[in-house]
Design an enzyme around this catalytic site. Structure first.
Site: not given
Ligand code: CMC
Length: 428
Positions: A362, A306, A267
């Protein structure tokens, strides 16, 4: 055609009509679907709230597929261009932009509350020199509850508003004290003749000069960053604010809960993680190699992806532009070249395209913060300052909503069936 959903339960052959309102079925209607009279009824399973609306809210509108973000109907781009953070905070809380008299009174109320109780200051002095600023922020926001016991009177609108002023006013003071505590520097009292971001810069950076004069470009850039971070509908920390607040806990401890949720690297902690990542990559020539490792599942590309945006985060676009205005004063942060190359490669790569992973808020904010000479470990605190306005706006909306009940999800029990207690001496 009535707005209903007809469901057939293939276990019993029974049909049910569920009402559809605002594109949503009421999850409690599923309870009518039973296999027998003593069946509890059907539940929906949604552990990360991926497809569950937890509330009705009129604060922020987000369309993740089209990359749209609006506060109370106003596009984020217009607010970032024409407004100030304090005006936006008023908008979030009251639902309308203030007129001149309302804005003056709002700003007076906030600036009247920027001082921290001297005992609160002492409490912060007790933190270890290397305490993380987010840990200090979470604890100190929670501690405000002990200074203002009136905050428990959440049914009284004026008392609620008083805590709103206090929270928006004091969080920057706590944040700057957390920073100065780490450096062993004396705390700087607020200068209420400065703007909200100007005073924050003053409390962070003033040394021996009699009066701190913020650079107007940097002060404005910080204000824009504050506007962009002010609210983001039902994210992890806002959900924490609402969840804790739904037990009718006071807004200070609820806000501490929200700040704790923000701390995590998935987050608000992501802005700090982005800088760590860019420094680790070190040079544009290492970017392709790093992307390969991300695709191999070794790590995530921080600042990318996201839960809701499946398009370019509109805030990231504005932050990227703001970065160049900041660099005109501070000089270019060389990390921007690594970030641009990461973005370029990622946006062309099938892995990121298929998963709709775009830069989020971010990705570029940390590069600006670093140019403004904020240390990396305070980045998430810089997110928490403006988000406090969103948290309290959402909390005010929730407390003012007569239909609010305590947040209490259900579970699917996966443990053992009933069994008899075994005395210690009989256990294998
Ligand atoms: N880098 C590489 N792969 C990713 C990333 C990333 N940053 N984010 C998601 N994926 C992949 C993930 O591995 C999955 O792939 P697969 O289907 O092959 O398993 C797919 O994309 C879907 O990911 P998810 O984890 O199911 O997506 P989510 O909606 O649960 O997670 C997130 C959203 C923001 C936690 C995630 O994208 C992430 O970890 N990003 C990096 C951390 C980040 O930048 N966070 C800030 C978010 S914006 C500010 C805020 O609101 O806090």
């Amino acid at each position: 055609m009535p707005d209903t959903l007809t469901v057939t339960d293939n276990r019993t052959g029974q049909q049910y009509e569920l009402a559809i309102t605002s594109g949503t079925i009421n999850a409690s209607d599923l309870r009518r679907i039973k296999v027998s009279e003593d069946d509890f009824g059907l539940l929906s399973y949604d552990p990360a709230f991926s497809n569950t609306a937890s509330c009705k809210s009129a604060v922020t509108y987000l369309d993740g597929d089209r990359g749209i973000l609006r506060y109370r109907g106003y596009p984020i781009e217009q607010l970032a261009q024409h407004s100030t953070f304090l005006e936006v905070a008023y908008l979030l809380i009251h639902g309308e932009l203030p007129n001149k008299v309302e804005l003056t009174s709002w700003i007076n109320n906030i600036t009247h509350h920027t001082m921290l109780h001297e005992k609160g200051k002492k409490l912060m002095e007790g933190f270890h020199h290397n305490a993380h600023p987010m840990g200090m922020l979470v604890s100190s926001i929670g501690a405000l509850s002990t200074f203002y016991p009136d905050a428990k009177m959440i049914d009284d609108y004026d008392t609620r508003m008083l805590q709103v002023y206090r929270l928006i006013a004091k969080v920057p003071t706590i944040a700057s004290y957390a920073h100065r505590n780490s450096l062993g520097l004396p705390y700087v009292y607020p200068d209420n003749s400065l703007s909200y971001p100007g005073n924050f810069l003053n409390m962070m950076y003033r040394m021996a000069e009699p009066r701190y004069e913020p650079d107007p470009t940097l002060e404005r850039a910080l204000d824009v960053l504050f506007i962009l971070h002010a609210d983001h509908e039902q994210n992890c920390s806002t959900n924490a604010m609402r969840s804790v607040g739904s037990s009718r806990a006071d807004p200070f401890v609820s806000c501490a809960g929200a700040a704790a949720a923000l701390y995590g690297p998935l987050h608000g902690g992501a802005n700090e993680a982005v800088l760590t990542m860019l420094n680790e990559i070190g040079s544009v020539k290492n970017v392709a190699k790093y992307i390969k490792r991300v695709k191999a599942g070794e790590m995530r590309l921080m600042g990318f992806g996201h839960r809701v945006y499946k398009n370019y985060d509109p805030r990231a676009k504005i932050i990227k532009e703001t970065a160049y205005q900041v660099f005109e004063v501070t000089g270019k942060n060389p990390l921007i070249d690594i970030a641009l190359e990461l973005e370029r490669i990622a946006l062309e790569d099938d892995y990121f395209v298929e998963r709709k992973l775009y830069p989020n808020v971010d990705f570029y904010s940390g590069i600006i913060y670093e140019a403004l000479e904020f240390p990396t470990d305070i980045f998430t605190v810089l997110f928490a300052i403006p988000r406090t306005a969103g948290w309290v706006a959402q909390w005010m909306e929730m407390v003012g909503d007569e239909t609010t009940r305590i947040a209490r999800p259900r579970q699917i029990y996966t443990g053992p069936d009933e069994r008899d207690f075994v005395p210690l001496e009989d256990r294998e």
